[in-house]
Write a protein that holds these residues in place. Structure first.
Motif, PDB file in Angstrom:
ATOM      1  N   GLY A 141       0.802  -1.219   0.000  1.00 43.88           N
ATOM      2  CA  GLY A 141       0.000   0.000   0.000  1.00 43.88           C
ATOM      3  C   GLY A 141       0.831   1.262   0.000  1.00 43.88           C
ATOM      4  N   VAL A 142       2.093   1.140  -0.408  1.00 44.21           N
ATOM      5  CA  VAL A 142       3.002   2.286  -0.427  1.00 44.21           C
ATOM      6  C   VAL A 142       3.090   2.835  -1.845  1.00 44.21           C
ATOM      7  N   ARG A 143       2.895   4.147  -1.989  1.00 42.78           N
ATOM      8  CA  ARG A 143       3.050   4.809  -3.277  1.00 42.78           C
ATOM      9  C   ARG A 143       4.435   5.428  -3.371  1.00 42.78           C
ATOM     10  N   VAL A 144       5.043   5.385  -4.549  1.00 46.83           N
ATOM     11  CA  VAL A 144       6.374   5.962  -4.763  1.00 46.83           C
ATOM     12  C   VAL A 144       6.318   6.844  -6.003  1.00 46.83           C
ATOM     13  N   ASN A 145       6.549   8.136  -5.819  1.00 48.18           N
ATOM     14  CA  ASN A 145       6.565   9.094  -6.918  1.00 48.18           C
ATOM     15  C   ASN A 145       7.819   9.959  -6.815  1.00 48.18           C
ATOM     16  N   CYS A 146       8.146  10.663  -7.870  1.00 50.96           N
ATOM     17  CA  CYS A 146       9.300  11.567  -7.800  1.00 50.96           C
ATOM     18  C   CYS A 146       8.971  12.891  -8.468  1.00 50.96           C
ATOM     19  N   ILE A 147       9.697  13.900  -8.064  1.00 50.45           N
ATOM     20  CA  ILE A 147       9.579  15.245  -8.634  1.00 50.45           C
ATOM     21  C   ILE A 147      10.887  15.564  -9.339  1.00 50.45           C
ATOM     22  N   SER A 148      10.788  16.075 -10.563  1.00 47.73           N
ATOM     23  CA  SER A 148      11.965  16.524 -11.301  1.00 47.73           C
ATOM     24  C   SER A 148      11.916  18.050 -11.387  1.00 47.73           C
ATOM     25  N   PRO A 149      12.635  18.749 -10.498  1.00 45.67           N
ATOM     26  CA  PRO A 149      12.622  20.211 -10.544  1.00 45.67           C
ATOM     27  C   PRO A 149      13.502  20.717 -11.687  1.00 45.67           C
ATOM     28  N   GLY A 150      13.106  21.832 -12.256  1.00 49.23           N
ATOM     29  CA  GLY A 150      13.933  22.501 -13.246  1.00 49.23           C
ATOM     30  C   GLY A 150      14.794  23.550 -12.575  1.00 49.23           C
ATOM     31  N   ASN A 151      14.846  24.732 -13.148  1.00 51.54           N
ATOM     32  CA  ASN A 151      15.619  25.831 -12.568  1.00 51.54           C
ATOM     33  C   ASN A 151      14.830  26.445 -11.413  1.00 51.54           C
ATOM     34  N   ILE A 152      15.203  26.057 -10.207  1.00 49.66           N
ATOM     35  CA  ILE A 152      14.572  26.583  -8.996  1.00 49.66           C
ATOM     36  C   ILE A 152      15.587  27.510  -8.313  1.00 49.66           C
ATOM     37  N   TRP A 153      15.166  28.732  -8.005  1.00 47.13           N
ATOM     38  CA  TRP A 153      16.092  29.706  -7.431  1.00 47.13           C
ATOM     39  C   TRP A 153      16.377  29.351  -5.967  1.00 47.13           C
ATOM     40  N   THR A 154      17.546  28.834  -5.716  1.00 51.08           N
ATOM     41  CA  THR A 154      17.964  28.374  -4.398  1.00 51.08           C
ATOM     42  C   THR A 154      19.361  28.897  -4.099  1.00 51.08           C
ATOM     43  N   PRO A 155      19.820  28.799  -2.848  1.00 51.75           N
ATOM     44  CA  PRO A 155      21.207  29.175  -2.544  1.00 51.75           C
ATOM     45  C   PRO A 155      22.216  28.411  -3.393  1.00 51.75           C
ATOM     46  N   LEU A 156      21.944  27.139  -3.701  1.00 49.61           N
ATOM     47  CA  LEU A 156      22.860  26.363  -4.525  1.00 49.61           C
ATOM     48  C   LEU A 156      22.934  26.923  -5.940  1.00 49.61           C
ATOM     49  N   TRP A 157      21.785  27.290  -6.518  1.00 47.11           N
ATOM     50  CA  TRP A 157      21.781  27.887  -7.858  1.00 47.11           C
ATOM     51  C   TRP A 157      22.584  29.181  -7.848  1.00 47.11           C
ATOM     52  N   GLU A 158      22.393  29.978  -6.802  1.00 51.88           N
ATOM     53  CA  GLU A 158      23.110  31.243  -6.688  1.00 51.88           C
ATOM     54  C   GLU A 158      24.608  31.023  -6.569  1.00 51.88           C
ATOM     55  N   GLU A 159      25.010  30.001  -5.787  1.00 53.05           N
ATOM     56  CA  GLU A 159      26.427  29.690  -5.631  1.00 53.05           C
ATOM     57  C   GLU A 159      27.042  29.209  -6.945  1.00 53.05           C
ATOM     58  N   LEU A 160      26.317  28.367  -7.674  1.00 48.87           N
ATOM     59  CA  LEU A 160      26.826  27.881  -8.953  1.00 48.87           C
ATOM     60  C   LEU A 160      26.968  29.021  -9.954  1.00 48.87           C
ATOM     61  N   ALA A 161      26.006  29.938  -9.964  1.00 47.82           N
ATOM     62  CA  ALA A 161      26.088  31.085 -10.866  1.00 47.82           C
ATOM     63  C   ALA A 161      27.291  31.956 -10.521  1.00 47.82           C
ATOM     64  N   ALA A 162      27.524  32.146  -9.229  1.00 43.94           N
ATOM     65  CA  ALA A 162      28.642  32.987  -8.781  1.00 43.94           C
ATOM     66  C   ALA A 162      29.995  32.408  -9.173  1.00 43.94           C
ATOM     67  N   SER A 163      30.048  31.108  -9.415  1.00 42.91           N
ATOM     68  CA  SER A 163      31.317  30.464  -9.776  1.00 42.91           C
ATOM     69  C   SER A 163      31.625  30.567 -11.268  1.00 42.91           C
ATOM     70  N   THR A 164      30.693  31.122 -12.058  1.00 42.83           N
ATOM     71  CA  THR A 164      30.895  31.247 -13.500  1.00 42.83           C
ATOM     72  C   THR A 164      31.539  32.604 -13.823  1.00 42.83           C
ATOM     73  N   PRO A 165      32.127  32.751 -15.017  1.00 42.93           N
ATOM     74  CA  PRO A 165      32.781  34.016 -15.372  1.00 42.93           C
ATOM     75  C   PRO A 165      31.841  35.217 -15.368  1.00 42.93           C
ATOM     76  N   ASP A 166      30.575  35.002 -15.732  1.00 42.82           N
ATOM     77  CA  ASP A 166      29.603  36.106 -15.783  1.00 42.82           C
ATOM     78  C   ASP A 166      28.321  35.669 -15.064  1.00 42.82           C
ATOM     79  N   PRO A 167      28.271  35.830 -13.731  1.00 44.72           N
ATOM     80  CA  PRO A 167      27.105  35.363 -12.968  1.00 44.72           C
ATOM     81  C   PRO A 167      25.776  35.946 -13.451  1.00 44.72           C
ATOM     82  N   GLU A 168      25.764  37.236 -13.794  1.00 48.31           N
ATOM     83  CA  GLU A 168      24.505  37.839 -14.239  1.00 48.31           C
ATOM     84  C   GLU A 168      24.003  37.197 -15.523  1.00 48.31           C
ATOM     85  N   ALA A 169      24.922  36.918 -16.452  1.00 49.66           N
ATOM     86  CA  ALA A 169      24.522  36.276 -17.702  1.00 49.66           C
ATOM     87  C   ALA A 169      24.040  34.852 -17.446  1.00 49.66           C
TER      88      ALA A 169
END
Length: 229
Positions: A141-169
């Protein structure tokens, strides 16, 4: 905590719940009336979330260690007597890399966290595992589902952007990747998780895309021109 909410009286365990998408999921369930236990390696952020949401419980746990995960579940059952929903949110999205730039050890570690503990490279395995578990666990009686998030604005997304040559772009590119013209918010992933747990009672083996439509259309898929013939 909400009284008489959509998931009142239920007990929910969320891994990686201290910030970003995980925190959005913790908030959604807590505000729905559920008792929420969560773990995260970010203890300071987790304690701040407990202060924000009285009634939630933070328990330290390294989800790549089986014995710690077992203890987390045992402690939750001892405290509340039952467990209704588990959200395996803990995961990591590394900076973009070509396959030849990724070591075998790094790939193993990514699989261990994103697949066994449960993005791009391992998400297909998570989806396949979801469908297999949905079949295996249906007898209980156990259901198993998953969520596939796309571009979600999170601290991790912000950190990854900051590590690129042009964060704003980089942020602009991430924003415009969706037909909806914006990135998603952690609360929207939380709402999707709550829907699957509380209302989608005839859904199992489902992959729910929370992407703003990023997978639609015929956008550029190659970074270089391949010779024909």
């Amino acid at each position: 905590m909400a009284v008489g909410g959509r998931y009142a009286g239920k007990v929910v365990l969320v891994t990686g719940g201290g910030r970003g998408i995980g925190a959005g999921i913790v908030r959604a369930f807590a505000q729905s009336g559920a008792q929420v236990v969560f773990c995260d390696k970010d203890e300071s952020g987790s304690q701040a979330l407990v202060q924000e949401l009285p009634g939630t419980v933070f328990m330290p746990c390294d989800v790549t260690r089986e014995e710690e995960v077992g203890a987390l579940i045992a402690d939750t059952l001892h405290r509340f007597g039952h467990l209704d929903c588990v959200v395996n949110n803990a995961g990591y999205h590394p900076p973009p890399q070509w396959p030849e730039e990724t070591s075998a050890q790094s790939f193993r570690q990514l699989l261990e966290l994103n697949l066994l503990a449960t993005y791009t490279l391992t998400k297909g395995a998570v989806t396949a595992m979801t469908k297999a578990l949905a079949l295996d666990e249906s007898q209980y009686g156990v259901r198993v589902n998953c969520i596939s998030p796309g571009n979600i604005w999170t601290p991790l997304w912000e950190e990854l952007a900051a590590s690129t040559p042009d964060p704003e772009a980089t942020i602009q590119e991430g924003t415009m990747a969706q037909p909806l013209g914006r990135m998603g918010q952690p609360a929207e992933v939380g709402a999707a998780a709550l829907f699957l747990a509380s209302e989608a009672s005839f859904c199992t083996g489902l992959e729910l895309l929370v992407t703003g439509g990023a997978e639609l259309g015929y956008g550029c898929k190659a970074s270089h021109r391949t010779p024909v013939g």
